[in-house]
Design a protein around this motif. Structure first.
Motif, PDB file in Angstrom:
ATOM      1  N   GLU A 241       0.802  -1.217   0.000  1.00 16.22           N
ATOM      2  CA  GLU A 241       0.000   0.000   0.000  1.00 16.22           C
ATOM      3  C   GLU A 241       0.840   1.274   0.000  1.00 16.22           C
ATOM      4  OE1 GLU A 241      -2.360  -0.571   3.438  1.00 16.22           O
ATOM      5  OE2 GLU A 241      -3.858  -1.808   2.415  1.00 16.22           O
ATOM      6  N   LEU A 242       2.139   1.158   0.339  1.00 12.02           N
ATOM      7  CA  LEU A 242       2.943   2.367   0.496  1.00 12.02           C
ATOM      8  C   LEU A 242       4.191   2.406  -0.390  1.00 12.02           C
ATOM      9  CD1 LEU A 242       2.881   2.652   4.403  1.00 12.02           C
ATOM     10  CD2 LEU A 242       1.496   3.926   2.763  1.00 12.02           C
ATOM     11  N   SER A 243       4.491   1.348  -1.116  1.00  9.87           N
ATOM     12  CA  SER A 243       5.759   1.324  -1.835  1.00  9.87           C
ATOM     13  C   SER A 243       5.589   0.775  -3.248  1.00  9.87           C
ATOM     14  CB  SER A 243       6.787   0.480  -1.073  1.00  9.87           C
ATOM     15  OG  SER A 243       6.343  -0.850  -0.957  1.00  9.87           O
ATOM     16  N   SER A 244       6.548   1.135  -4.115  1.00 12.48           N
ATOM     17  CA  SER A 244       6.539   0.654  -5.496  1.00 12.48           C
ATOM     18  C   SER A 244       7.964   0.328  -5.921  1.00 12.48           C
ATOM     19  CB  SER A 244       5.947   1.711  -6.433  1.00 12.48           C
ATOM     20  OG  SER A 244       6.850   2.783  -6.605  1.00 12.48           O
ATOM     21  N   LEU A 245       8.069  -0.438  -7.009  1.00 11.35           N
ATOM     22  CA  LEU A 245       9.363  -0.828  -7.551  1.00 11.35           C
ATOM     23  C   LEU A 245       9.351  -0.607  -9.056  1.00 11.35           C
ATOM     24  CD1 LEU A 245      12.103  -2.175  -6.740  1.00 11.35           C
ATOM     25  CD2 LEU A 245      11.090  -4.344  -7.498  1.00 11.35           C
ATOM     26  N   GLN A 246      10.402   0.049  -9.563  1.00 17.14           N
ATOM     27  CA  GLN A 246      10.548   0.256 -10.998  1.00 17.14           C
ATOM     28  C   GLN A 246      11.770  -0.514 -11.491  1.00 17.14           C
ATOM     29  OE1 GLN A 246      11.078   4.308 -12.332  1.00 17.14           O
ATOM     30  NE2 GLN A 246      11.891   3.632 -14.299  1.00 17.14           N
ATOM     31  N   LEU A 247      11.597  -1.220 -12.617  1.00 18.91           N
ATOM     32  CA  LEU A 247      12.695  -1.946 -13.256  1.00 18.91           C
ATOM     33  C   LEU A 247      12.808  -1.455 -14.694  1.00 18.91           C
ATOM     34  CD1 LEU A 247      11.801  -5.557 -12.041  1.00 18.91           C
ATOM     35  CD2 LEU A 247      13.503  -4.009 -11.035  1.00 18.91           C
ATOM     36  N   GLY A 248      14.039  -1.306 -15.188  1.00 22.28           N
ATOM     37  CA  GLY A 248      14.220  -0.829 -16.551  1.00 22.28           C
ATOM     38  C   GLY A 248      15.442  -1.440 -17.214  1.00 22.28           C
ATOM     39  N   TYR A 249      15.357  -1.571 -18.545  1.00 26.98           N
ATOM     40  CA  TYR A 249      16.514  -2.043 -19.323  1.00 26.98           C
ATOM     41  C   TYR A 249      16.517  -1.302 -20.651  1.00 26.98           C
ATOM     42  CZ  TYR A 249      19.502  -4.774 -22.342  1.00 26.98           C
ATOM     43  OH  TYR A 249      20.484  -5.123 -23.231  1.00 26.98           O
ATOM     44  N   ARG A 250      17.731  -0.907 -21.107  1.00 28.87           N
ATOM     45  CA  ARG A 250      17.866  -0.176 -22.373  1.00 28.87           C
ATOM     46  C   ARG A 250      19.074  -0.713 -23.122  1.00 28.87           C
ATOM     47  NH1 ARG A 250      20.541   4.811 -24.088  1.00 28.87           N
ATOM     48  NH2 ARG A 250      19.234   6.002 -25.532  1.00 28.87           N
ATOM     49  N   TYR A 251      18.868  -1.011 -24.412  1.00 22.09           N
ATOM     50  CA  TYR A 251      19.977  -1.414 -25.288  1.00 22.09           C
ATOM     51  C   TYR A 251      20.189  -0.327 -26.323  1.00 22.09           C
ATOM     52  CZ  TYR A 251      22.889  -3.954 -28.585  1.00 22.09           C
ATOM     53  OH  TYR A 251      23.923  -4.311 -29.408  1.00 22.09           O
ATOM     54  N   ALA A 263      20.794  -1.061 -17.090  1.00 20.77           N
ATOM     55  CA  ALA A 263      19.736  -1.638 -16.256  1.00 20.77           C
ATOM     56  C   ALA A 263      19.594  -0.789 -15.003  1.00 20.77           C
ATOM     57  CB  ALA A 263      20.069  -3.082 -15.882  1.00 20.77           C
ATOM     58  N   ASN A 264      18.370  -0.590 -14.566  1.00 18.43           N
ATOM     59  CA  ASN A 264      18.167   0.222 -13.362  1.00 18.43           C
ATOM     60  C   ASN A 264      17.049  -0.345 -12.512  1.00 18.43           C
ATOM     61  OD1 ASN A 264      16.297   1.585 -15.512  1.00 18.43           O
ATOM     62  ND2 ASN A 264      15.513   2.276 -13.525  1.00 18.43           N
ATOM     63  N   ILE A 265      17.110  -0.050 -11.237  1.00 19.11           N
ATOM     64  CA  ILE A 265      16.079  -0.428 -10.279  1.00 19.11           C
ATOM     65  C   ILE A 265      15.861   0.750  -9.348  1.00 19.11           C
ATOM     66  CG2 ILE A 265      17.794  -1.544  -8.785  1.00 19.11           C
ATOM     67  CD1 ILE A 265      15.607  -3.482  -7.904  1.00 19.11           C
ATOM     68  N   LEU A 266      14.605   1.059  -9.084  1.00 19.25           N
ATOM     69  CA  LEU A 266      14.264   2.188  -8.214  1.00 19.25           C
ATOM     70  C   LEU A 266      13.161   1.758  -7.258  1.00 19.25           C
ATOM     71  CD1 LEU A 266      14.686   5.318  -7.716  1.00 19.25           C
ATOM     72  CD2 LEU A 266      12.650   5.636  -9.137  1.00 19.25           C
ATOM     73  N   TYR A 267      13.415   1.910  -5.974  1.00 17.82           N
ATOM     74  CA  TYR A 267      12.426   1.583  -4.945  1.00 17.82           C
ATOM     75  C   TYR A 267      11.949   2.878  -4.303  1.00 17.82           C
ATOM     76  CZ  TYR A 267      10.583  -0.086  -0.457  1.00 17.82           C
ATOM     77  OH  TYR A 267       9.787  -0.322   0.645  1.00 17.82           O
ATOM     78  N   GLN A 268      10.631   3.040  -4.243  1.00 16.80           N
ATOM     79  CA  GLN A 268      10.050   4.243  -3.637  1.00 16.80           C
ATOM     80  C   GLN A 268       9.093   3.840  -2.519  1.00 16.80           C
ATOM     81  OE1 GLN A 268       9.401   7.758  -6.520  1.00 16.80           O
ATOM     82  NE2 GLN A 268       8.570   5.974  -7.535  1.00 16.80           N
ATOM     83  N   ARG A 269       9.066   4.689  -1.482  1.00 22.24           N
ATOM     84  CA  ARG A 269       8.194   4.358  -0.357  1.00 22.24           C
ATOM     85  C   ARG A 269       7.755   5.636   0.352  1.00 22.24           C
ATOM     86  NH1 ARG A 269       6.748  -0.020   2.472  1.00 22.24           N
ATOM     87  NH2 ARG A 269       6.084   0.258   4.637  1.00 22.24           N
ATOM     88  N   HIS A 270       6.499   5.669   0.733  1.00 17.76           N
ATOM     89  CA  HIS A 270       5.994   6.731   1.596  1.00 17.76           C
ATOM     90  C   HIS A 270       6.376   6.389   3.032  1.00 17.76           C
ATOM     91  CE1 HIS A 270       3.579   9.320  -1.038  1.00 17.76           C
ATOM     92  NE2 HIS A 270       3.314   8.232  -1.734  1.00 17.76           N
TER      93      HIS A 270
END
Length: 380
Positions: A241-251, A263-270
């Motif tokens: 309910e309070l957090s999300s995760l972003q995953l990304g890849y670019r060639y 490649a990247n990973i981002l964790y966000q949280r209230h």
């Protein structure tokens, strides 16, 4: 309130909303410094205003103030492209100042959103004019959005240590597909192509060649065209309910034989109602340009010393926080500027890049850089 928090976490990581941008004032103070002796300060102020139910306008001013050790080390050039008229450069901070002005409009045509922006950038040895347009079209009850974009730049390069000026032209095309998989899961695919022609070199770098015991300096020589391409995939979903995760890849790949993986990973949280935190990591590697050599035994048709054209591996770590206005209501001074709809943000990134051979100027293989941001946003 919980659903609003989840949606806000998704929206800040993937830009796909079909609504007009909010009316707001943003002021950011950004800085960069590294162990190569480069320091950059770049404050930005931007304003967005909805002037009707379907129209929004925006304006932005940015100034780059740059100081770098390489700028203070201008060399006499012995050949290849031209002769140098100056033997020293740089001075008191900053060594370079760049001003950038942006103005644009966003228009809704039913459910279709279109934007047009113009950018003018000027410094004493470089001028750039850019037009950018994009359009996004929703389908399937706005669960699917297709976006298309085009950017055209006309640049003039006029280095103060050379007796000429040359053109550089860039046109870029992009296409994206954003898909809502569920209320808490979004995916986005993007394709990008860019054609670059003209002077693609760096006039302030030199290639040092030892010829019969004497070191002679030559201007680098690059191809006068470059086609660049990239494909990327990103996804963001809520963990709870309070957090999300972003995953990304670019060639990425281009006609200079450089290819890269990101490649990247981002964790966000209230952390609370008024505090949002983000923690991210990006890893990147690339191959070298086909004409880049660690050293040259004599001048050849194409030569490069720029570390950005060399084989490299980089990592970047991000930590940032955003604070809502309520948290400052009992703090003197801040309570007078943090109005009800204001937000304060702070961020710090640590970047490290390792190249296969030392940098042409610093002679270091490892670059360490710190990037910091202090931002203020006020919705009106």
């Amino acid at each position: 309130m919980v659903r609003a928090l989840i949606i806000s976490l998704l929206l800040v990581t993937l830009s796909f909303c079909q609504n007009l941008p909010e009316s707001d004032l943003q002021v950011n103070l950004n800085g960069y410094f590294d162990n190569f002796g480069v320091f950059v300060a770049y404050p930005v102020i931007s304003v967005t205003k909805q002037i009707g139910a379907t129209t929004s306008i925006n304006g932005r001013y940015l100034v780059d103030m740059i100081s770098a050790a390489s700028m203070k080390s201008l060399f006499r050039v012995d050949g290849v492209t031209s002769a140098s008229r100056r033997t020293e450069g740089g001075g008191k901070f900053p060594d370079e100042i760049r001003h950038e002005f942006t103005g644009g409009v966003t228009q809704l045509f039913g459910e279709v959103k279109a934007s047009l922006n113009a950018i003018y950038s000027t410094e004493h040895d470089y001028y750039s004019r850019t037009i950018a347009a994009d359009i996004s079209l929703p389908f399937a009850l706005k669960n699917t959005i297709i976006s298309l974009g085009v950017v055209k730049s006309w640049d003039i390069v006029a280095p103060d240590n050379r007796d000429w000026q040359k053109d550089k032209n860039v046109i870029s095309l992009s296409a994206g597909l954003t898909q809502n998989i569920s209320p808490a899961w979004v995916m986005q695919m993007n394709l990008w192509y860019s054609n670059n022609t003209g002077f693609l070199n760096d006039a302030y770098q030199v290639v040092a060649i030892n010829e019969l015991g004497r070191v002679r300096f030559y201007s680098p020589a690059y191809p006068d065209s470059r086609d660049r391409r990239a494909a990327s995939l990103r996804t963001v979903f809520s963990l709870d309910e309070l957090s999300s995760l972003q995953l990304g890849y670019r060639y990425y790949w281009d006609t200079w034989d450089i290819s890269s993986n990101t490649a990247n990973i981002l964790y966000q949280r209230h952390l609370s109602k008024n505090i949002r935190a983000a923690l991210g990591w990006r890893i990147y590697n690339q191959t070298k340009a086909y004409f880049f050599l660690p050293e040259y035994s004599g001048p050849v048709e194409l030569m490069a010393v720029d570390s950005k054209l060399n084989e490299s591996v980089s990592n970047e770590f991000e930590l940032s926080f955003k604070f809502a206005s309520d948290i400052f209501k009992n703090i003197p001074l801040l309570n007078s500027i943090m109005k009800e709809t204001a937000e304060l943000s702070v961020g710090l990134n640590f970047y490290m890049r390792n190249t296969s051979t030392p940098d042409w100027h610093s002679r270091y293989r490892m670059l360490y850089a710190y990037i910091f941001t202090l931002g203020y946003k006020y919705n009106f």
